[in-house]
Write a protein that holds these residues in place. Structure first.
Motif, PDB file in Angstrom:
ATOM      1  N   HIS A 128       2.359  34.482 -73.565  1.00 31.65           N
ATOM      2  CA  HIS A 128       3.391  34.119 -72.710  1.00 31.65           C
ATOM      3  C   HIS A 128       4.495  32.946 -73.338  1.00 31.65           C
ATOM      4  CE1 HIS A 128       1.844  36.535 -69.556  1.00 31.65           C
ATOM      5  NE2 HIS A 128       0.622  36.500 -70.431  1.00 31.65           N
ATOM      6  N   ALA A 129       4.359  31.570 -72.687  1.00 33.52           N
ATOM      7  CA  ALA A 129       5.197  30.764 -73.273  1.00 33.52           C
ATOM      8  C   ALA A 129       4.541  29.581 -74.209  1.00 33.52           C
ATOM      9  CB  ALA A 129       5.409  29.728 -72.121  1.00 33.52           C
ATOM     10  N   GLY A 130       3.189  29.971 -74.451  1.00 30.92           N
ATOM     11  CA  GLY A 130       2.663  29.487 -75.707  1.00 30.92           C
ATOM     12  C   GLY A 130       1.885  28.272 -75.557  1.00 30.92           C
ATOM     13  N   GLN A 131       1.848  27.688 -74.216  1.00 27.37           N
ATOM     14  CA  GLN A 131       1.219  26.164 -74.160  1.00 27.37           C
ATOM     15  C   GLN A 131      -0.257  26.665 -74.702  1.00 27.37           C
ATOM     16  OE1 GLN A 131       2.307  28.720 -71.671  1.00 27.37           O
ATOM     17  NE2 GLN A 131       2.159  27.302 -69.791  1.00 27.37           N
ATOM     18  N   LYS A 132      -0.880  25.146 -74.944  1.00 26.17           N
ATOM     19  CA  LYS A 132      -2.218  24.975 -75.358  1.00 26.17           C
ATOM     20  C   LYS A 132      -3.243  25.836 -74.395  1.00 26.17           C
ATOM     21  CE  LYS A 132      -3.197  20.975 -77.890  1.00 26.17           C
ATOM     22  NZ  LYS A 132      -3.119  19.553 -77.745  1.00 26.17           N
ATOM     23  N   GLU A 133      -2.990  25.696 -73.125  1.00 23.46           N
ATOM     24  CA  GLU A 133      -3.969  26.257 -72.298  1.00 23.46           C
ATOM     25  C   GLU A 133      -3.939  27.559 -71.968  1.00 23.46           C
ATOM     26  OE1 GLU A 133      -0.974  24.085 -70.488  1.00 23.46           O
ATOM     27  OE2 GLU A 133      -1.998  22.832 -72.161  1.00 23.46           O
ATOM     28  N   MET A 134      -2.555  28.266 -72.280  1.00 25.96           N
ATOM     29  CA  MET A 134      -2.416  29.592 -72.424  1.00 25.96           C
ATOM     30  C   MET A 134      -3.185  30.217 -73.392  1.00 25.96           C
ATOM     31  SD  MET A 134      -1.500  32.333 -71.319  1.00 25.96           S
ATOM     32  CE  MET A 134      -0.594  31.852 -69.802  1.00 25.96           C
ATOM     33  N   LEU A 135      -2.916  29.597 -74.736  1.00 22.74           N
ATOM     34  CA  LEU A 135      -3.496  30.044 -75.899  1.00 22.74           C
ATOM     35  C   LEU A 135      -5.329  30.219 -75.867  1.00 22.74           C
ATOM     36  CD1 LEU A 135      -1.174  29.045 -78.518  1.00 22.74           C
ATOM     37  CD2 LEU A 135      -1.103  31.285 -77.169  1.00 22.74           C
ATOM     38  N   ASP A 136      -5.555  29.179 -74.971  1.00 25.47           N
ATOM     39  CA  ASP A 136      -7.131  28.914 -74.738  1.00 25.47           C
ATOM     40  C   ASP A 136      -7.636  29.963 -74.174  1.00 25.47           C
ATOM     41  OD1 ASP A 136      -7.808  26.773 -76.523  1.00 25.47           O
ATOM     42  OD2 ASP A 136      -7.095  25.221 -75.232  1.00 25.47           O
ATOM     43  N   SER A 137      -6.818  30.516 -73.152  1.00 26.18           N
ATOM     44  CA  SER A 137      -7.484  31.396 -71.922  1.00 26.18           C
ATOM     45  C   SER A 137      -7.449  32.771 -72.458  1.00 26.18           C
ATOM     46  CB  SER A 137      -6.412  31.093 -70.811  1.00 26.18           C
ATOM     47  OG  SER A 137      -5.056  31.845 -71.027  1.00 26.18           O
ATOM     48  N   ILE A 138      -6.752  33.148 -73.590  1.00 24.76           N
ATOM     49  CA  ILE A 138      -7.087  34.311 -74.027  1.00 24.76           C
ATOM     50  C   ILE A 138      -7.585  34.396 -75.499  1.00 24.76           C
ATOM     51  CG2 ILE A 138      -5.237  35.677 -72.852  1.00 24.76           C
ATOM     52  CD1 ILE A 138      -3.046  34.592 -75.099  1.00 24.76           C
ATOM     53  N   ASN A 139      -8.037  35.723 -75.930  1.00 29.97           N
ATOM     54  CA  ASN A 139      -8.546  35.637 -77.438  1.00 29.97           C
ATOM     55  C   ASN A 139      -7.671  35.923 -78.196  1.00 29.97           C
ATOM     56  OD1 ASN A 139     -10.028  35.751 -79.617  1.00 29.97           O
ATOM     57  ND2 ASN A 139     -11.036  37.784 -79.163  1.00 29.97           N
ATOM     58  N   ILE A 140      -7.046  34.959 -79.334  1.00 32.93           N
ATOM     59  CA  ILE A 140      -6.108  35.094 -80.258  1.00 32.93           C
ATOM     60  C   ILE A 140      -6.709  35.435 -81.562  1.00 32.93           C
ATOM     61  CG2 ILE A 140      -4.256  34.223 -78.587  1.00 32.93           C
ATOM     62  CD1 ILE A 140      -4.085  31.673 -80.511  1.00 32.93           C
ATOM     63  N   LYS A 141      -7.844  35.199 -81.871  1.00 30.58           N
ATOM     64  CA  LYS A 141      -8.390  35.203 -83.070  1.00 30.58           C
ATOM     65  C   LYS A 141      -8.093  36.483 -83.884  1.00 30.58           C
ATOM     66  CE  LYS A 141     -12.489  34.254 -85.810  1.00 30.58           C
ATOM     67  NZ  LYS A 141     -13.803  33.948 -85.779  1.00 30.58           N
ATOM     68  N   GLY A 142      -7.612  36.538 -85.074  1.00 35.31           N
ATOM     69  CA  GLY A 142      -7.155  37.690 -85.738  1.00 35.31           C
ATOM     70  C   GLY A 142      -6.058  38.417 -85.447  1.00 35.31           C
ATOM     71  N   LYS A 143      -5.236  37.810 -84.470  1.00 34.52           N
ATOM     72  CA  LYS A 143      -4.267  38.688 -83.597  1.00 34.52           C
ATOM     73  C   LYS A 143      -2.757  38.196 -83.781  1.00 34.52           C
ATOM     74  CE  LYS A 143      -7.294  40.757 -80.250  1.00 34.52           C
ATOM     75  NZ  LYS A 143      -7.845  40.513 -79.089  1.00 34.52           N
ATOM     76  N   ILE A 144      -1.913  38.994 -83.656  1.00 34.88           N
ATOM     77  CA  ILE A 144      -0.369  38.490 -83.798  1.00 34.88           C
ATOM     78  C   ILE A 144      -0.148  38.010 -82.200  1.00 34.88           C
ATOM     79  CG2 ILE A 144       2.061  39.073 -84.132  1.00 34.88           C
ATOM     80  CD1 ILE A 144       0.813  41.236 -86.034  1.00 34.88           C
ATOM     81  N   VAL A 145       0.366  36.951 -81.909  1.00 35.03           N
ATOM     82  CA  VAL A 145       0.923  36.503 -80.659  1.00 35.03           C
ATOM     83  C   VAL A 145       2.263  36.508 -80.589  1.00 35.03           C
ATOM     84  CG1 VAL A 145       0.486  34.294 -78.968  1.00 35.03           C
ATOM     85  CG2 VAL A 145      -1.124  34.760 -81.023  1.00 35.03           C
ATOM     86  N   LEU A 146       2.428  37.126 -79.287  1.00 33.36           N
ATOM     87  CA  LEU A 146       3.945  37.423 -78.670  1.00 33.36           C
ATOM     88  C   LEU A 146       4.200  36.209 -77.901  1.00 33.36           C
ATOM     89  CD1 LEU A 146       6.234  39.378 -78.756  1.00 33.36           C
ATOM     90  CD2 LEU A 146       5.456  40.160 -76.603  1.00 33.36           C
ATOM     91  N   ILE A 147       5.029  35.482 -78.308  1.00 34.23           N
ATOM     92  CA  ILE A 147       5.597  34.467 -77.298  1.00 34.23           C
ATOM     93  C   ILE A 147       6.889  34.832 -76.534  1.00 34.23           C
ATOM     94  CG2 ILE A 147       6.206  31.936 -77.151  1.00 34.23           C
ATOM     95  CD1 ILE A 147       3.302  32.128 -77.916  1.00 34.23           C
ATOM     96  N   THR A 148       6.908  34.686 -75.134  1.00 38.51           N
ATOM     97  CA  THR A 148       8.050  35.444 -74.684  1.00 38.51           C
ATOM     98  C   THR A 148       8.861  34.408 -74.223  1.00 38.51           C
ATOM     99  OG1 THR A 148       6.752  35.161 -72.235  1.00 38.51           O
ATOM    100  CG2 THR A 148       6.486  37.267 -73.489  1.00 38.51           C
TER     101      THR A 148
END
Ligand SMILES: [Zn+2]
Length: 468
Positions: A128-148
């Protein structure tokens, strides 16, 4: 009655003095010559077409510097090159390829300071918008993150530099930033304001391809991409170009514009036009009014786009010299007014000046609102009074900001002439009025001023806040 008479006399003398204080004959000469003899449009055309986009440290940037110097010399001016070394960056043959559920090479560009990384493939997750809390709420380890491009539900949108740091700390593999403009555009920009290599790759992708990825994720599809990063960081040697017109005193006013640009287009609007206006102002002063009370120093700063390197280096070398004021031009279009940049003491002077310039559409008048992230910033951080114009750009002039369409066809000669005339008039008045409140703010006063205009937050997020 007697008192009244002398009061009247005072008022009369006062107003005569004020009216007579403006150097109108010179204004007329500046305005006429800016339009009739304009040299900047042609010089900018040469810089854009014979050199191209001017990423600092590149061959194109060096070519463009040579053209600028040659054109200044044609005016009988001897410019100085002030060289410096800075963390640079070279764009390589990078690739972002969708490999699952189908195959497609995406249009993607690495952000500045993204560093060479072995090719990898990984699955995509919506950050989503990439805020800290957002990134903490999903598992992004080892992944590519899409920031909309969506607005965060709460709080401010984090900077791209912040998102890359947040994502790297949570062991993501890369970040893709979806642009917010339609039409297949990507958005260049730096990933660090201090020149540190990005901890993981960050790319700008188009709105259209970003939405495609978003839809696939929303449908619960397994989306995988392969990323190849060949861009790399390296130290580069470059230079600012400096022209000095000596005054009666060594106290000086600095006029600046950044000369470098991103590499995707020709850097014509950002900041070819600022560089061209500066050229025209030099020409007008050299040919019409070379002798002034204050010394005038004109500086084409390099390395601005990667983190204000040229103006920071200039201040490292010259910051202790008696600089009384600074005027910055960055993407300066048709002038619409003046900005006192938080230096309240200059507002009456600017108001008076604006009221005299009746043939220009200065509809925004005088505003007093400092901003960040251009070459006035190192001066502002030292408490030096600085000014800029408020200006209008046409829609097609701004819509290709940091993108492929920032090309010379968007430049308007009449806007260059208007801006050069106004900047020259402003400079003339500033440089011949030592009575104006030229005084650097102390460190505390500077911090106070920046807080008053709520600039402390952004400066801290960019790690540029140098105060307590
Ligand atoms: Zn710029």
């Amino acid at each position: 009655m007697k008192l009244m008479k002398s009061f009247l006399l005072l008022v009369l003398v006062g107003s005569v003095l004020i009216a007579g204080d403006w150097h109108k004959e010179t204004w007329n000469a500046f305005c006429g010559s800016a339009f009739v003899d304009n040299a900047s449009y042609r010089v900018l055309q040469r810089i854009c077409d014979e050199a191209g986009g001017r990423l600092v440290g590149s061959l194109q940037n060096e070519k463009a510097l040579a053209i600028l110097i040659e054109e200044l010399q044609k005016l009988g001016i001897k410019p100085k090159k002030e060289s410096f070394t800075m963390p640079g960056w070279v764009r390589g043959n990078d690739e972002v390829v969708l490999i699952e559920p189908t195959e497609r090479k995406f249009k993607a560009i690495a952000l500045g300071y993204v560093d060479r990384t072995p090719t990898f493939s990984a699955s995509l997750v919506n950050g989503h918008a990439g805020q800290k809390e957002m990134l903490d709420s999903i598992n992004i380890k080892g992944k590519i993150v899409l920031i909309t491009a969506e607005k965060p539900k709460r709080g401010k949108r984090p900077l791209r530099s912040e998102v890359i740091r947040f994502a790297a700390a949570r062991e993501a593999k890369a970040v893709l930033f979806v642009n917010n403009k339609v039409g297949g555009l990507v958005l260049a920009g730096t990933s660090s304001f201090q020149g540190e290599p990005a901890p993981i790759p960050g790319f700008s992708i188009t709105l259209e391809e970003g939405k495609w990825l978003e839809r696939l994720l929303a449908e619960g599809k397994n989306v995988r991409l392969r990323i190849k990063t060949e861009s790399f960081c390296k130290q580069v040697n470059t230079s600012n170009v400096v022209v000095t017109l000596g005054g009666k005193v060594k106290e000086k006013i600095v006029l600046g514009a950044h000369f470098d640009s991103w590499d995707l287009g020709q850097g014509s609007i950002d900041n070819g036009i600022g560089s061209a206006i500066l050229f025209e102002v030099v020409r007008l002063f050299k040919q019409i009014h070379p002798e002034n009370y204050f010394t005038l120093e004109f500086v084409w700063f390099n390395g601005e786009e990667l983190g204000l390197w040229g103006s920071k280096k200039y201040m490292e070398a010259h910051g202790e010299e008696p600089i009384v004021a600074m005027i910055n031009m960055d993407m300066t279009g048709r002038p619409t007014g003046f900005n006192a940049m938080g230096f309240d003491g200059f507002v009456p002077f600017l108001e008076g000046l604006k009221n005299q310039l009746i043939g220009f559409d200065l509809e925004r008048g005088v505003i007093n609102r400092p901003w960040t992230n251009s070459d006035h910033m190192p001066f502002m951080m030292k408490g030096i009074p600085n000014f800029s114009l408020t200006a209008h750009l046409d829609k097609e002039q701004v819509s290709y900001y940091h993108s492929l369409g920032d090309t010379f066809d968007k430049v308007r000669a009449d806007y260059l002439s208007q801006a050069a005339a106004i900047v020259s008039i402003l400079t003339l008045e500033l440089s011949n009025r030592p009575d104006l409140p030229y005084k650097r703010l102390s460190k505390e006063q500077t911090a106070q001023m920046l807080k008053k205009y709520h600039l402390d937050d952004i400066l801290k997020r960019e790690k540029e806040w140098s105060f307590k």
